[in-house]
Design a protein around this motif. Structure first.
Motif, PDB file in Angstrom:
ATOM      1  N   LEU A 146      16.726   2.405   3.339  1.00  0.00           N
ATOM      2  CA  LEU A 146      15.342   2.869   3.298  1.00  0.00           C
ATOM      3  C   LEU A 146      14.984   3.649   4.558  1.00  0.00           C
ATOM      4  O   LEU A 146      14.164   4.564   4.518  1.00  0.00           O
ATOM      5  N   PHE A 147      15.605   3.315   5.665  1.00  0.00           N
ATOM      6  CA  PHE A 147      15.343   3.986   6.935  1.00  0.00           C
ATOM      7  C   PHE A 147      15.642   5.481   6.838  1.00  0.00           C
ATOM      8  O   PHE A 147      14.956   6.305   7.444  1.00  0.00           O
ATOM      9  N   PHE A 148      16.651   5.835   6.044  1.00  0.00           N
ATOM     10  CA  PHE A 148      17.037   7.239   5.932  1.00  0.00           C
ATOM     11  C   PHE A 148      16.545   7.911   4.652  1.00  0.00           C
ATOM     12  O   PHE A 148      16.769   9.097   4.461  1.00  0.00           O
ATOM     13  N   CYS A 149      15.870   7.153   3.797  1.00  0.00           N
ATOM     14  CA  CYS A 149      15.361   7.764   2.562  1.00  0.00           C
ATOM     15  C   CYS A 149      14.357   6.830   1.903  1.00  0.00           C
ATOM     16  O   CYS A 149      14.650   5.648   1.699  1.00  0.00           O
ATOM     17  N   ASN A 150      13.192   7.342   1.550  1.00  0.00           N
ATOM     18  CA  ASN A 150      12.201   6.510   0.872  1.00  0.00           C
ATOM     19  C   ASN A 150      12.503   6.465  -0.633  1.00  0.00           C
ATOM     20  O   ASN A 150      12.043   7.293  -1.404  1.00  0.00           O
ATOM     21  N   TYR A 151      13.287   5.470  -1.027  1.00  0.00           N
ATOM     22  CA  TYR A 151      13.647   5.315  -2.426  1.00  0.00           C
ATOM     23  C   TYR A 151      12.517   4.706  -3.263  1.00  0.00           C
ATOM     24  O   TYR A 151      12.619   4.665  -4.490  1.00  0.00           O
ATOM     25  N   ILE A 152      11.485   4.194  -2.616  1.00  0.00           N
ATOM     26  CA  ILE A 152      10.454   3.426  -3.313  1.00  0.00           C
ATOM     27  C   ILE A 152       9.270   4.316  -3.664  1.00  0.00           C
ATOM     28  O   ILE A 152       8.572   4.811  -2.777  1.00  0.00           O
ATOM     29  N   GLY A 153       9.036   4.502  -4.939  1.00  0.00           N
ATOM     30  CA  GLY A 153       7.876   5.264  -5.378  1.00  0.00           C
ATOM     31  C   GLY A 153       6.609   4.461  -5.108  1.00  0.00           C
ATOM     32  O   GLY A 153       6.504   3.300  -5.525  1.00  0.00           O
ATOM     33  N   ASN A 154       5.629   5.082  -4.429  1.00  0.00           N
ATOM     34  CA  ASN A 154       4.409   4.365  -4.072  1.00  0.00           C
ATOM     35  C   ASN A 154       3.730   3.750  -5.284  1.00  0.00           C
ATOM     36  O   ASN A 154       3.163   2.653  -5.209  1.00  0.00           O
ATOM     37  N   LEU A 155       3.774   4.422  -6.422  1.00  0.00           N
ATOM     38  CA  LEU A 155       3.112   3.953  -7.633  1.00  0.00           C
ATOM     39  C   LEU A 155       3.793   2.746  -8.256  1.00  0.00           C
ATOM     40  O   LEU A 155       3.287   2.200  -9.254  1.00  0.00           O
ATOM     41  N   THR A 156       4.910   2.296  -7.699  1.00  0.00           N
ATOM     42  CA  THR A 156       5.636   1.170  -8.294  1.00  0.00           C
ATOM     43  C   THR A 156       5.670  -0.079  -7.421  1.00  0.00           C
ATOM     44  O   THR A 156       6.021  -1.151  -7.899  1.00  0.00           O
ATOM     45  N   GLY A 157       5.314   0.031  -6.142  1.00  0.00           N
ATOM     46  CA  GLY A 157       5.460  -1.103  -5.236  1.00  0.00           C
ATOM     47  C   GLY A 157       4.414  -2.187  -5.433  1.00  0.00           C
ATOM     48  O   GLY A 157       3.229  -1.899  -5.646  1.00  0.00           O
ATOM     49  N   ILE A 158       4.841  -3.446  -5.370  1.00  0.00           N
ATOM     50  CA  ILE A 158       3.946  -4.607  -5.396  1.00  0.00           C
ATOM     51  C   ILE A 158       4.441  -5.615  -4.365  1.00  0.00           C
ATOM     52  O   ILE A 158       5.631  -5.934  -4.323  1.00  0.00           O
ATOM     53  N   TYR A 159       3.528  -6.136  -3.532  1.00  0.00           N
ATOM     54  CA  TYR A 159       3.938  -7.193  -2.618  1.00  0.00           C
ATOM     55  C   TYR A 159       2.984  -8.385  -2.687  1.00  0.00           C
ATOM     56  O   TYR A 159       1.828  -8.258  -3.114  1.00  0.00           O
ATOM     57  N   ASP A 160       3.492  -9.544  -2.269  1.00  0.00           N
ATOM     58  CA  ASP A 160       2.748 -10.794  -2.282  1.00  0.00           C
ATOM     59  C   ASP A 160       1.995 -10.921  -0.956  1.00  0.00           C
ATOM     60  O   ASP A 160       2.601 -11.100   0.096  1.00  0.00           O
ATOM     61  N   ALA A 161       0.668 -10.806  -1.010  1.00  0.00           N
ATOM     62  CA  ALA A 161      -0.134 -10.868   0.204  1.00  0.00           C
ATOM     63  C   ALA A 161      -0.144 -12.260   0.817  1.00  0.00           C
ATOM     64  O   ALA A 161      -0.399 -12.405   2.021  1.00  0.00           O
ATOM     65  N   ASN A 162       0.130 -13.298   0.023  1.00  0.00           N
ATOM     66  CA  ASN A 162       0.223 -14.643   0.589  1.00  0.00           C
ATOM     67  C   ASN A 162       1.459 -14.770   1.477  1.00  0.00           C
ATOM     68  O   ASN A 162       1.472 -15.556   2.429  1.00  0.00           O
ATOM     69  N   TYR A 163       2.492 -14.022   1.170  1.00  0.00           N
ATOM     70  CA  TYR A 163       3.739 -14.058   1.933  1.00  0.00           C
ATOM     71  C   TYR A 163       3.669 -13.164   3.170  1.00  0.00           C
ATOM     72  O   TYR A 163       4.034 -13.572   4.273  1.00  0.00           O
ATOM     73  N   PHE A 164       3.206 -11.934   2.987  1.00  0.00           N
ATOM     74  CA  PHE A 164       3.225 -10.951   4.077  1.00  0.00           C
ATOM     75  C   PHE A 164       1.904 -10.863   4.834  1.00  0.00           C
ATOM     76  O   PHE A 164       1.864 -10.325   5.936  1.00  0.00           O
ATOM     77  N   GLY A 165       0.813 -11.364   4.223  1.00  0.00           N
ATOM     78  CA  GLY A 165      -0.497 -10.990   4.704  1.00  0.00           C
ATOM     79  C   GLY A 165      -0.808  -9.590   4.208  1.00  0.00           C
ATOM     80  O   GLY A 165       0.008  -8.959   3.521  1.00  0.00           O
ATOM     81  N   LYS A 166      -1.969  -9.080   4.539  1.00  0.00           N
ATOM     82  CA  LYS A 166      -2.271  -7.693   4.189  1.00  0.00           C
ATOM     83  C   LYS A 166      -1.582  -6.782   5.203  1.00  0.00           C
ATOM     84  O   LYS A 166      -1.870  -6.855   6.392  1.00  0.00           O
ATOM     85  N   ILE A 167      -0.666  -5.968   4.712  1.00  0.00           N
ATOM     86  CA  ILE A 167       0.114  -5.104   5.602  1.00  0.00           C
ATOM     87  C   ILE A 167      -0.705  -3.860   5.951  1.00  0.00           C
ATOM     88  O   ILE A 167      -1.135  -3.113   5.063  1.00  0.00           O
ATOM     89  N   ALA A 168      -0.938  -3.659   7.222  1.00  0.00           N
ATOM     90  CA  ALA A 168      -1.766  -2.545   7.677  1.00  0.00           C
ATOM     91  C   ALA A 168      -1.205  -1.219   7.187  1.00  0.00           C
ATOM     92  O   ALA A 168       0.004  -0.966   7.254  1.00  0.00           O
ATOM     93  N   VAL A 169      -2.082  -0.379   6.670  1.00  0.00           N
ATOM     94  CA  VAL A 169      -1.697   0.954   6.218  1.00  0.00           C
ATOM     95  C   VAL A 169      -1.908   1.926   7.368  1.00  0.00           C
ATOM     96  O   VAL A 169      -3.023   2.043   7.886  1.00  0.00           O
ATOM     97  N   PRO A 170      -0.868   2.636   7.809  1.00  0.00           N
ATOM     98  CA  PRO A 170      -1.045   3.607   8.902  1.00  0.00           C
ATOM     99  C   PRO A 170      -2.103   4.636   8.543  1.00  0.00           C
ATOM    100  O   PRO A 170      -2.256   5.016   7.378  1.00  0.00           O
ATOM    101  N   SER A 171      -2.840   5.098   9.542  1.00  0.00           N
ATOM    102  CA  SER A 171      -3.961   6.006   9.296  1.00  0.00           C
ATOM    103  C   SER A 171      -3.553   7.463   9.151  1.00  0.00           C
ATOM    104  O   SER A 171      -4.399   8.325   8.937  1.00  0.00           O
TER     105      SER A 171
END
Length: 260
Positions: A146-171
């Protein structure tokens, strides 16, 4: 037992042509326990009116408006602050989900005890016609890949906020999603996609590679700013990124016969 709530983060800006269809794709989900949080970034067209009409008829849709045009990063961050769900999902205002998207991803996460997942997706053109192109990803995606290529389409990602907390979105205005996925994979080391297409990514005429040079500039910024690399380090990473884009990533782009 009540099903967990999914908070869907959607920034919008002058998306009157597409936003109704995007919202409808959420309303068509077989998994119905969601909230759709739309943050409009000072649209000058009929986007807000269209959203308001939908929100008036569906209490799960929430609209917030920024006071000045601030970019996608700020819009996503604003939406995230309003989110109350256990799961955080992302959908841009011109993209579409297939009806079983949420249900299949949440089942996949539960079955495999995963705090994060994503999926493959198909490409459509500006008027919604299939381009017969499917974007896939490694089935065991590592942080290094992933460091060398963003394989993850933004429209497909889901994460568990109980596990990660709310992950800050860069501005920053571009590539915030990539930095967010990198933050996730740095913690869990690898990610597994649902190995099927669950969404449609819209390629618009005015954004087709809107230009390759801009893409290189934004990615260089990720290496130099987010990863805090010096000029030499960021340049070497960009060489690795370009190598991945030209040589490795095409293996995960397939020609298909698709229909909507």
């Amino acid at each position: 037992m009540e099903k967990p709530l999914v908070s869907i983060i959607t920034p919008s800006f002058n998306m009157a042509k597409f936003i109704a269809e995007t919202i409808q794709s959420v309303q068509n989900q077989t998994y119905q326990h969601w909230e759709l949080i739309i943050v409009d970034d000072c649209s000058s067209d009929e986007t807000v009116c269209i959203i308001e009409e939908r929100a008036n008829n569906d209490s799960r849709i929430q609209l917030f408006q920024l006071q000045k045009n601030s970019g996608t990063g700020i819009a996503r961050s604003t939406a995230l602050a309003k989110a109350t769900g256990k799961f955080i999902a992302f959908l841009d205002a011109d993209d579409l989900w297939k009806p079983e998207k949420l249900e299949k991803q949440l089942d996949f996460m539960k079955a495999n005890s995963l705090p994060f997942t994503f999926s493959f997706y198909d490409c459509i053109n500006e008027v919604g016609e299939p381009l017969n192109k499917r974007i896939e990803a490694p089935l065991h995606l590592s942080y290094q890949q992933l460091f060398f290529c963003n394989y993850i389409g933004n429209l497909t990602g889901i994460y568990d906020a109980n596990y990660f907390g709310k992950i800050a979105v860069p501005s920053i205005r571009k590539r915030q999603d990539w930095m967010m996925w990198l933050t996730i994979l740095k913690k869990i080391q690898f990610a597994q996609p649902v190995p099927e297409s669950l969404a449609y990514y819209r390629i618009r005429e005015n954004s087709i590679s809107a230009s390759k040079l801009d893409l290189v500039k934004h990615n260089f910024s990720v290496y130099s700013t987010h990863h805090r690399l010096n000029l030499i380090g960021a340049t070497l990473c960009m060489i690795g990124f370009l190598f991945t884009q030209l040589i490795l990533k095409p293996r995960y782009s397939k020609t298909i016969k698709a229909s909507i």
